[in-house]
Scaffold this active site. Sequence first.
Site, PDB file in Angstrom:
ATOM      1  N   ASP A 106       0.961  -0.990  -0.107  1.00  0.00           N
ATOM      2  CA  ASP A 106       0.162  -0.305   0.331  1.00  0.00           C
ATOM      3  C   ASP A 106       1.017   1.393   0.071  1.00  0.00           C
ATOM      4  O   ASP A 106       2.089   1.384   0.789  1.00  0.00           O
ATOM      5  CB  ASP A 106      -1.026   0.372   1.124  1.00  0.00           C
ATOM      6  CG  ASP A 106      -2.405  -0.670   1.088  1.00  0.00           C
ATOM      7  OD1 ASP A 106      -2.597  -0.791  -0.020  1.00  0.00           O
ATOM      8  OD2 ASP A 106      -2.656  -1.903   2.054  1.00  0.00           O
TER       9      ASP A 106
ATOM     10  N   LYS B  12      -6.021  28.025   9.689  1.00  0.00           N
ATOM     11  CA  LYS B  12      -6.105  26.987   7.654  1.00  0.00           C
ATOM     12  C   LYS B  12      -6.412  25.793   7.761  1.00  0.00           C
ATOM     13  O   LYS B  12      -7.964  25.574   8.972  1.00  0.00           O
ATOM     14  CB  LYS B  12      -4.443  27.098   8.364  1.00  0.00           C
ATOM     15  CG  LYS B  12      -3.785  26.044   9.280  1.00  0.00           C
ATOM     16  CD  LYS B  12      -3.137  25.521   8.963  1.00  0.00           C
ATOM     17  CE  LYS B  12      -2.840  23.758  10.388  1.00  0.00           C
ATOM     18  NZ  LYS B  12      -2.417  24.314  11.171  1.00  0.00           N
TER      19      LYS B  12
END
Lengths: 578, 194, 693
Positions: free
Chosen positions: C324, C410
């Site tokens: 992965d 943010k």
Amino acid sequence: MTIFGVLHILLFFFVVLALTKPLGAYMHAVFEGEGILSKKVFGPVERVIFRVFFVDAKVEMDWKRYALSMIMFSAVSMLAVYTILRAQGDLPLNPQDLPGTTPHLAFNTAASFTSNTNWQSYGGETTMSYFSQMVALTVQNFVSAAVGIAVVLVLIRGFTRKSTSDLGNFWVDLTRCTLWILLPMSSILALLLVSQGVIQNFDSYKEITTVEGAKQIFAMGPAASQIAIKQLGTNGGGFFNANSAVPFENPTPFSNFLEAVSIILIPAGLTYTFGKMVGSTRQGWAVFAAMSVIFLAGTFFVYNAEQTGNPTLDDLGVSQSYETGDLASSGGNMEGKEIRFGIADSAIWAVSTTGASNGSVNSMHDSYTPLGGLIPMFNMHLGEVVFGGVGSGLYGMLVFAIISVFIAGLMIGRTPEYLGKKIGPKEMKLAGIYFLTTSAMMLLLTAVAVSVDQGKVGPLNAGAHGYSEILYAFTSAGANNGSAFGGLTANTEFYNTALGISMLVCRFVPMIAILALAGALANKQKVPTTAGTLPTDSPLFVGFLVGVVIIVGGLTFFPALTLGPIVEHFLVNAGILS
Amino acid sequence: MLQNTFKDLRTTIIAFAAFTVLLGLAYPAAITGIAQVVFPGHADGSLVTRDGEVVGSALVGQNFSGAQYFHPRPSAAGADGYDAGASSGSNLGPSSQALADRVAADVARIREEEGLPADAEIPVDAVTASASGLDPHISPAYADLQVARVARERGLSEDVVRDLVQKYTDGSTLWLLGEPRVNVLKLNLALDEM
Amino acid sequence: MSVQMPNAPEYREGRSEIAKQRQARASIWNWPIILQATIDSVKKLNPLHLLGNPVMLVVEIGALVTTVLWLDIAFGDRAEGGFFTAAVSVWLWFTVLFANFAEAMAEGRGKAQANTLRAMKRDTMARRDRDGRIEEVPSSELRIGDIVRVEAGEIIPGDGDVIEGVAYVSEAAITGESAPVIKEPGTDIRTSVTGGTTVTSDWLRVRISANPGETFLDRMIALVEGAQRQKTPNEIALNILLATFTIIFLLAVGTVRPFAQYVGGDVTTTALVALLVCLIPTTIGGLLSAIGIAGMDRMVQRNVLAMSGKAVETAGDIDTLLLDKTGTITFGNRLAAEFIPVGDHSEKEIATAALQSSLADETPEGKSIVDLAHRLGYNGVGADPRAELIPFTAETRMSGMALDGHRIMKGAVDAVSKLATNIPADLETVSTRIAMAGGTPLAVVDNAEVLGVIYLKDTVKPGIKAKFEEMRRAGIRTVMITGDNKLTAATIAAEAGVDDFVAEAKPEDKMQLIRDEQALGRLVAMTGDGTNDAPALAQADVGVAMNSGTAAAKEAANMVDLDSDPTKLMDVVAVGKQMLMTRGSLTTFSIANDVSKYFAIIPAMFIGIYPQLDKMNVMRLSTPESAILSAVIFNALIIILLVPLALRGVAYRAAPAADILRGNLLIYGVGGLIAPFIGIKLIDMLLVLLQLD
């Protein structure tokens, strides 16, 4: 060693090397039914033959059916040979009115020729009618060789095919091998041999008066046709008693060269065929290289031992040094060797014939120096894999390769694989059966023979050498070789029976193991090659394979050989005779 | 399975019969036919005649014991040696006392026959039995050893005999095949011709 | 955006005490184990135990035969050869004992581990919830489907799945990992709990998923103890080879007596037995099972639980490694790589703002922003205690802080944009570019002013490229699998140096990929943790489940990595290879040894018949008896000398097969030929010195 001998050995080797590729490629085309010749000429003939044989060439067999067909064919062969030999007296083409043989000799000979051993407890010219030589023995020289090649084809298919039980058709393999390889090659060789003086006639034996007025009887017969296939098919059963030492079987150095090359020609060519079939001729050359290393080492060893000569004779005022020029003398140990062949030709032949399971001789191994006689025996102990018998040599070497791959594969940390096939418990079991059968028969039967009175009376020579004669006989039978330390009186009920059983067991049990091995391998997936795969076509692997062959063979027979040739070597050098 | 076995058994019998006829009869017969036409002398044993009588084969050795003849190697074929109907080597092993005794006797005999000193070395082929017992050859060295006797017995000069030996000496084929050798029967016949 | 993962393995600081202990046990010289092994090696003399080991069985029979011979001499009238026979007999017994000791040592190490585990498995009381009624029962009475409630400080009574509650759980007992892990329901990976682990905060309601005796802990104990150790195919094949050699040598030695008698002599039974034992491959035969057990043990030392020895062996054969991307090749958490100003702002402005907004941010992303700002030299701002932290919520999808009227936030570009009054034209271009490259754009806004974008990038783990390079040398292909688009995948693939990658992969694609590889005859290994990985883990030839993974994944896999470190797969491969290499090398060594033993024993054995054979005594051993005895002693001692090697394994390095073979052949083949010549000679000299010859 002389420069002449060394060059001679190298010439022989390079001729074999040069012929390996063309012959191997031709055999490949024949077996695969490829090429213009197969399609245009062989194919149509085969179609007719297979119709007559009730064979559907497209139907392939699994290993069991293949094995059963092979066994049935060999059994019928054996029965036929036995019957012919027993009934010889009532059959035609018997100008000398030779009687039927004893039952045990007929059994031994039938076992011997169907097992491609061609051990001969008899002398050809004093025992066999022309009918027996041709119809019983020549036929077996062909078909037993073809059976051996058929079996190795199956093993190779085991490697090349995946997830299948189809391994080819016995009848197709047998027919192709016999008709398109053995028959044409034998015909050519037979005629070449006649050109050198090998006889080929149906005359009765000729009695003549010699220059000094004595009677001399010349044995006659259709020799060339049988000698050709006996050499090519790694059979080795001579037409005459002294085999290819007899001038009528092998009259000139050139005929000798042809016959010697013929011993290892097909086994060598098969390595190339194998490479082509598995899709990498390098794999074939690797096997060839391993065989060559042992072959050359053995040949130089024997040549050196024989050229050095017998120390006993040195002490008796005999010159055994090699001389050239007007006073040319072959020197060396010439007891049991012919002048026209000298030492080098004899050594080449001795190593070829024992390495290749042929068993024909052009010199008498029994009279070799101890170390010179050790190598022929050791060659057979290795399992006849130094080129080996037609087919059987290659499959024997492939079993060694499997063992080598197994050990080497573990050493690199992967489940061992050879030619893309993983080697697991089943393969090891069959390889074990393969090795154990021959080793056990050789050692156990020798042990029996040296222990019973019927066995003890056999040897001509006394002491260690007499023991060597018995050991050699069972080694030869177990290896399906057929050569002998000829001093042994083997035409007795005991030896004929024991040797006959050994030949049969050591031919067919390993063969069935090989077929089963092929079945197991063909059933498997193919594993792709990666950088982690052990390369089996590298010099390193070839070296390892040679090491395994020598060490396994050596370890098994070292004690047995110590009491025979090895101790005899020390005795002769110490001046102790018996 | 069983059905296949019966099929294969039928094929076994047919195939075996067919191969027997082809390989056991047709093949040798054909080779004999061609051989008899192309190499008739060779196929029949390379027989040598003198005065219309067959006296031997150029390929097969025979006994010579007369002092005027070159002698062949010891032979183990048949009871008296050189029995071309019973080829055989001695099969004596290297450690055989019988071999040593035989060689010692032959060495002594040859030294005496050829008038050699007691420590003269004898070429090995002179005292060793060949593999077939039918070796037609001796080495040039052994022939040379016999030149003096044969010349003396026949009243010929040694050079003449030596030249004749040379004439019947075959070298190695293609430099490498086989050994230099002297055909004893041919040499002796040539001597008789002189 | 990635969520907070407090226990992501790559952030682990150090190993706990238990893990250290586990390392310590890797040392060979553990006296309690040695003591126990010594006792066990005597118990293992029971012939029934040796039935599965034909080589050692033959040795034991040989020992028995020589003992009887010695007794016969000692109590009979014959004076000759008593000492020699006794000495051979004693050393043959030692040979068997040494082999037993090797096996016992390997087992002992496993048993010690099992005992540690068993200590954790003490019977706890569980609070079972029966239709709302809570009852106290011993944990051994829990059955699949039972619901239990576990409070902070309590041990979880059995394997199960969290169905309610959020809590930290310490898995130190099993994994050696000290940092507790969050467990909560419905998250696949973080839902499964293991019996024996401890809840350290809050509480959990757990549905039991394993009956007593079948739990993960039980399986683990059984595995390390080697109780259900089955011989692997390679081991069986090797055993067949060794049995074949044994039979061959039985024949070779068994026929010696008739041969000797034929030539007019005889040999002693003691000498024959000695020869036989020296020839049969006792070195490998004696160490074979120890090697297998030790291989499993080495896995456990690396915190990997292999469900079978076959799986370990198969790991050595792997052709393709399926990895992965996220979490294995890259840090699953995206890290700040660049500050990109938008509009007419400067890098300094956005960097400073981003730094300020992240100072109190403990997420990996937040930390990486601080790191990046510091690296770029923006150190001016320190943490201000007056700053008010505005945490991340799913609704706002942004976080930040407020200080002195500045509200610096943010977050996701579209979310943050909503705060802005004026969106700079290049904001979209910049964020699209980042997205296309596989990164995540994080917009930074000061009140209503968009300052710029933080480029969060998926970062390749350091050192991973070298590991893949190593794999390639060993002939293993690495394939990266990711849900990312092709462009992103290609970037990461190139950066990490994998051989191949599959982009935009759906979970079922993994399965297909494995099948495709297997159809080509390749063996595939993969790691996985999710329930949807389970079928692929089962299909793979070697499936390694993360311990943090779901029960389904662990069930399907044939190995579980307790550290949940996906790169561990490469260690697993190395251990698998090592195990085979050790067997192969010792087999070669064993067989190569025989050459020297022949030269020691054969001349000694036949010298009575043929004094001329003294020429074969190349080692110049002093007497026939000392020659035979030296060979027997060497043969026994070499087993004990090689025990550490058997337990540790032959050194493995990633290299092409031919190089490894050459190296091992040199050491174990050539070394095996030469070493015993020296060893036997030395022992002989020692025997002479001690006047025992």
